[in-house]
Design a protein around this motif. Structure first.
Motif, mmCIF file in Angstrom:
data_model
loop_
_atom_site.group_PDB
_atom_site.id
_atom_site.type_symbol
_atom_site.label_atom_id
_atom_site.label_comp_id
_atom_site.label_asym_id
_atom_site.label_seq_id
_atom_site.Cartn_x
_atom_site.Cartn_y
_atom_site.Cartn_z
ATOM 1 N N ILE A 63 43.073 34.620 31.945
ATOM 2 C CA ILE A 63 41.844 34.278 32.674
ATOM 3 C C ILE A 63 42.131 33.210 33.726
ATOM 4 O O ILE A 63 41.646 33.279 34.861
ATOM 5 N N PHE A 64 42.945 32.213 33.370
ATOM 6 C CA PHE A 64 43.323 31.189 34.340
ATOM 7 C C PHE A 64 44.069 31.814 35.514
ATOM 8 O O PHE A 64 43.829 31.461 36.674
ATOM 9 N N LEU A 65 44.964 32.736 35.229
ATOM 10 C CA LEU A 65 45.723 33.386 36.292
ATOM 11 C C LEU A 65 44.807 34.186 37.215
ATOM 12 O O LEU A 65 44.961 34.157 38.442
ATOM 13 N N ILE A 99 30.141 37.675 42.898
ATOM 14 C CA ILE A 99 30.938 38.529 42.011
ATOM 15 C C ILE A 99 31.803 37.681 41.087
ATOM 16 O O ILE A 99 31.921 37.968 39.882
ATOM 17 N N LEU A 100 32.389 36.610 41.610
ATOM 18 C CA LEU A 100 33.196 35.721 40.774
ATOM 19 C C LEU A 100 32.356 35.045 39.698
ATOM 20 O O LEU A 100 32.770 34.933 38.541
ATOM 21 N N GLU A 107 32.519 36.756 31.027
ATOM 22 C CA GLU A 107 33.565 36.266 30.116
ATOM 23 C C GLU A 107 33.018 35.195 29.184
ATOM 24 O O GLU A 107 33.399 35.119 28.016
ATOM 25 N N TRP A 108 32.121 34.369 29.680
ATOM 26 C CA TRP A 108 31.528 33.321 28.858
ATOM 27 C C TRP A 108 30.663 33.934 27.754
ATOM 28 O O TRP A 108 30.720 33.541 26.600
ATOM 29 N N LYS A 109 29.839 34.921 28.108
ATOM 30 C CA LYS A 109 28.960 35.562 27.129
ATOM 31 C C LYS A 109 29.724 36.390 26.105
ATOM 32 O O LYS A 109 29.312 36.505 24.964
ATOM 33 N N MET A 110 30.853 36.979 26.509
ATOM 34 C CA MET A 110 31.657 37.765 25.579
ATOM 35 C C MET A 110 32.506 36.889 24.665
ATOM 36 O O MET A 110 33.135 37.396 23.741
ATOM 37 N N GLY A 111 32.540 35.585 24.916
ATOM 38 C CA GLY A 111 33.265 34.655 24.062
ATOM 39 C C GLY A 111 34.728 34.528 24.390
ATOM 40 O O GLY A 111 35.498 34.026 23.575
ATOM 41 N N ALA A 112 35.133 34.955 25.563
ATOM 42 C CA ALA A 112 36.551 34.872 25.928
ATOM 43 C C ALA A 112 36.969 33.432 26.237
ATOM 44 O O ALA A 112 38.151 33.121 26.198
#
Length: 117
Positions: A63-65, A99-100, A107-112
């Protein structure tokens, strides 16, 4: 036209030939147990060289990448302000940022982004 086609085919032929020769010359035919084992000061290793890797850390790194690449895509937006139409620049940059932000929200809602799970 014929010259360009000939040069293209010659370039492809030479590059393919070089890759084939290098792959035949680079093959190791002798496999040695000592050379394939991890080096630990000349002694036999105490444990496995393949330690378990945290999948959570890997996901955060990916995710950082992804966001790092997105930031590099955002860098040319500011210098192009004076070169383009203001409305087109605003709509393009706003839609890209939206979009970003939607991707970050997903990603936040999916818990990633939760490290504690």
């Amino acid at each position: 036209m014929f010259l360009m086609l000939t040069l293209t085919l010659l370039t492809l032929l030479i590059s393919t030939l070089v890759m084939l020769i290098s792959s035949f010359l680079a093959k190791k035919s002798i496999t040695d147990r000592e050379k394939n084992s991890p080096y630990e000061c000349g002694f036999d290793p105490k444990g496995s060289a393949r330690l378990p890797f945290s999948l959570r850390f890997f996901l955060i790194a990916v995710i950082f990448l992804i966001f790092d690449v997105e930031i590099t895509l955002l860098l040319p937006v500011a210098p192009t302000f004076n070169l383009t139409n203001t409305l087109a620049w605003f709509l393009t940059s706003t839609s890209f940022l939206l979009i970003l932000l939607l991707g970050l929200y997903y990603e936040w809602k999916m818990g990633a982004l939760n490290w504690s799970n």
